[in-house]
Write a protein that holds these residues in place. Structure first.
Motif, short mmCIF file in Angstrom:
data_model
loop_
_atom_site.label_atom_id
_atom_site.label_comp_id
_atom_site.label_asym_id
_atom_site.label_seq_id
_atom_site.Cartn_x
_atom_site.Cartn_y
_atom_site.Cartn_z
N THR A 1 43.57 -38.85 -5.09
CA THR A 1 43.32 -37.84 -4.30
C THR A 1 42.04 -38.09 -3.39
O THR A 1 42.07 -38.06 -2.18
N ILE A 2 40.90 -38.49 -4.22
CA ILE A 2 39.76 -38.96 -3.21
C ILE A 2 39.93 -40.06 -2.47
O ILE A 2 39.56 -39.88 -1.18
N GLY A 3 40.55 -40.92 -2.96
CA GLY A 3 40.67 -42.30 -1.92
C GLY A 3 41.86 -41.77 -0.70
O GLY A 3 41.28 -42.13 0.30
N GLN A 4 42.73 -40.86 -0.93
CA GLN A 4 43.56 -40.60 0.18
C GLN A 4 42.75 -39.79 1.30
O GLN A 4 43.09 -39.74 2.38
N THR A 5 41.91 -38.84 0.69
CA THR A 5 41.25 -37.81 1.48
C THR A 5 40.23 -38.51 2.18
O THR A 5 40.22 -38.27 3.39
N LEU A 6 39.88 -39.71 1.68
CA LEU A 6 38.82 -40.42 2.34
C LEU A 6 39.45 -41.17 3.59
O LEU A 6 39.10 -41.41 4.76
N LEU A 7 40.62 -41.84 3.18
CA LEU A 7 41.45 -42.60 4.11
C LEU A 7 41.92 -41.66 5.30
O LEU A 7 41.57 -41.93 6.50
N ASN A 8 42.28 -40.62 4.90
CA ASN A 8 42.81 -39.51 6.12
C ASN A 8 41.49 -39.27 6.84
O ASN A 8 41.82 -38.95 8.19
N THR B 1 32.08 -38.58 7.71
CA THR B 1 30.74 -37.75 7.76
C THR B 1 30.51 -37.35 6.22
O THR B 1 31.53 -37.36 5.39
N GLU B 2 29.37 -36.82 6.04
CA GLU B 2 28.98 -36.40 4.77
C GLU B 2 29.83 -35.21 4.34
O GLU B 2 30.39 -35.12 3.12
N GLU B 3 30.11 -34.32 5.20
CA GLU B 3 31.04 -33.15 4.89
C GLU B 3 32.23 -33.56 4.62
O GLU B 3 33.08 -33.03 3.72
N GLU B 4 32.91 -34.69 5.28
CA GLU B 4 34.39 -35.11 4.92
C GLU B 4 34.24 -35.74 3.46
O GLU B 4 35.11 -35.69 2.77
N ILE B 5 33.12 -36.53 3.13
CA ILE B 5 32.94 -36.97 1.79
C ILE B 5 32.94 -35.79 0.71
O ILE B 5 33.54 -35.85 -0.14
N ARG B 6 32.28 -34.94 1.01
CA ARG B 6 31.99 -33.63 0.24
C ARG B 6 33.46 -32.91 -0.09
O ARG B 6 33.72 -32.42 -0.92
N THR B 7 34.21 -32.90 1.12
CA THR B 7 35.54 -32.54 0.96
C THR B 7 36.46 -33.18 -0.07
O THR B 7 37.35 -32.69 -0.64
N ALA B 8 36.16 -34.65 0.08
CA ALA B 8 37.00 -35.47 -0.71
C ALA B 8 36.64 -35.48 -2.10
O ALA B 8 37.45 -35.53 -3.22
N ARG C 1 28.82 -35.11 -7.23
CA ARG C 1 28.18 -36.52 -7.97
C ARG C 1 28.51 -37.59 -7.41
O ARG C 1 28.79 -38.67 -8.05
N TRP C 2 28.36 -37.49 -5.99
CA TRP C 2 28.49 -38.88 -5.09
C TRP C 2 27.30 -39.23 -4.41
O TRP C 2 26.39 -38.33 -4.26
N THR C 3 27.26 -40.44 -4.03
CA THR C 3 26.42 -41.14 -3.14
C THR C 3 27.43 -41.73 -1.82
O THR C 3 28.34 -42.30 -2.31
N VAL C 4 26.58 -42.23 -1.07
CA VAL C 4 27.31 -42.90 0.06
C VAL C 4 26.10 -44.19 0.72
O VAL C 4 25.06 -43.61 0.62
N LYS C 5 26.59 -44.94 0.63
CA LYS C 5 26.01 -46.56 1.35
C LYS C 5 26.60 -46.86 2.55
O LYS C 5 27.91 -47.18 2.20
N ARG C 6 26.09 -46.94 3.70
CA ARG C 6 26.66 -47.40 4.80
C ARG C 6 25.91 -48.85 5.14
O ARG C 6 24.78 -48.88 5.26
N ASP C 7 26.74 -49.70 5.48
CA ASP C 7 26.13 -50.79 6.12
C ASP C 7 27.09 -51.33 7.12
O ASP C 7 27.86 -50.70 7.67
N THR C 8 26.80 -52.45 7.79
CA THR C 8 27.64 -52.98 8.95
C THR C 8 28.88 -53.62 8.67
O THR C 8 29.74 -53.73 9.39
N HIS C 9 29.29 -53.67 7.39
CA HIS C 9 30.61 -54.02 6.80
C HIS C 9 31.43 -52.90 6.23
O HIS C 9 32.71 -53.19 6.36
N GLU C 10 30.77 -52.00 5.54
CA GLU C 10 31.70 -51.12 4.98
C GLU C 10 30.85 -49.86 4.49
O GLU C 10 29.73 -49.58 4.87
N ILE C 11 31.56 -48.79 4.19
CA ILE C 11 31.02 -47.43 3.53
C ILE C 11 31.54 -47.44 2.26
O ILE C 11 32.56 -47.58 1.85
N SER D 1 33.95 -46.47 -7.22
CA SER D 1 33.31 -46.74 -5.76
C SER D 1 34.59 -46.67 -5.09
O SER D 1 35.38 -47.45 -5.38
N PHE D 2 34.68 -46.00 -3.90
CA PHE D 2 35.61 -46.13 -2.93
C PHE D 2 34.97 -46.74 -1.68
O PHE D 2 34.26 -46.30 -1.08
N VAL D 3 35.50 -47.92 -1.27
CA VAL D 3 34.85 -48.81 -0.34
C VAL D 3 35.89 -49.04 0.93
O VAL D 3 37.12 -49.35 0.76
#
Length: 129
Positions: A37-44, A52-59, A64-74, A91-93
């Motif tokens: 469910t989390i993975g599919q919600t993030l993909l959508n 966005t962080e709001e979209e992550i919060r919805t997923a 209990r989550w963190t997000v790391k962003r770099d030039t290749h992945e989230i 982790s959902f990459v």
């Protein structure tokens, strides 16, 4: 009477042996469902080219989550309850660039997980400390 007690005793023994395994299977099924469910919600959410962080919060409503962003992945990391009733890190990459066909890897990731009480995402409802 002895036969009835033997049957009841056998049923109680069987119940005691199978019930914990049944609970464990249910917990494993719940973990797999939560990951999917989390993975599919993030993909959508990523199909518009942003995440966005709001979209992550919805997923992941656990907070209990963190997000790391770099030039290749989230990388969105969270803790989910495993069949042993322990919090386990996943982790959902999402590979960049995002867009109409984003790719997602879901990995068990004890290194990337947020600490239990200190460093939740800045927009997460968990208080620091």
């Amino acid at each position: 009477m002895v036969a009835a007690l033997t049957v009841i005793g056998g049923l109680l023994w069987w119940w005691e042996k199978t019930l914990p395994e049944g609970r464990r299977r249910l917990m494993q099924d719940q973990l797999e469902h939560d990951k999917a469910t989390i993975g599919q919600t993030l993909l959508n959410a990523a199909q518009d080219g942003t995440l966005t962080e709001e979209e992550i919060r919805t997923a992941d409503k656990s907070g209990r989550w963190t997000v790391k962003r770099d030039t290749h992945e989230i990388r969105v990391s969270t803790r989910l309850v495993n069949p042993d009733h322990e919090l386990q890190c996943w982790s959902f990459v999402l590979s960049l660039p995002l867009g109409t066909a984003p790719t997602l890897r879901t990995i068990q990731d004890d290194e990337g997980c947020p600490p239990l009480r200190t460093e939740a995402s800045p927009s997460s409802p968990l208080p620091p400390g």
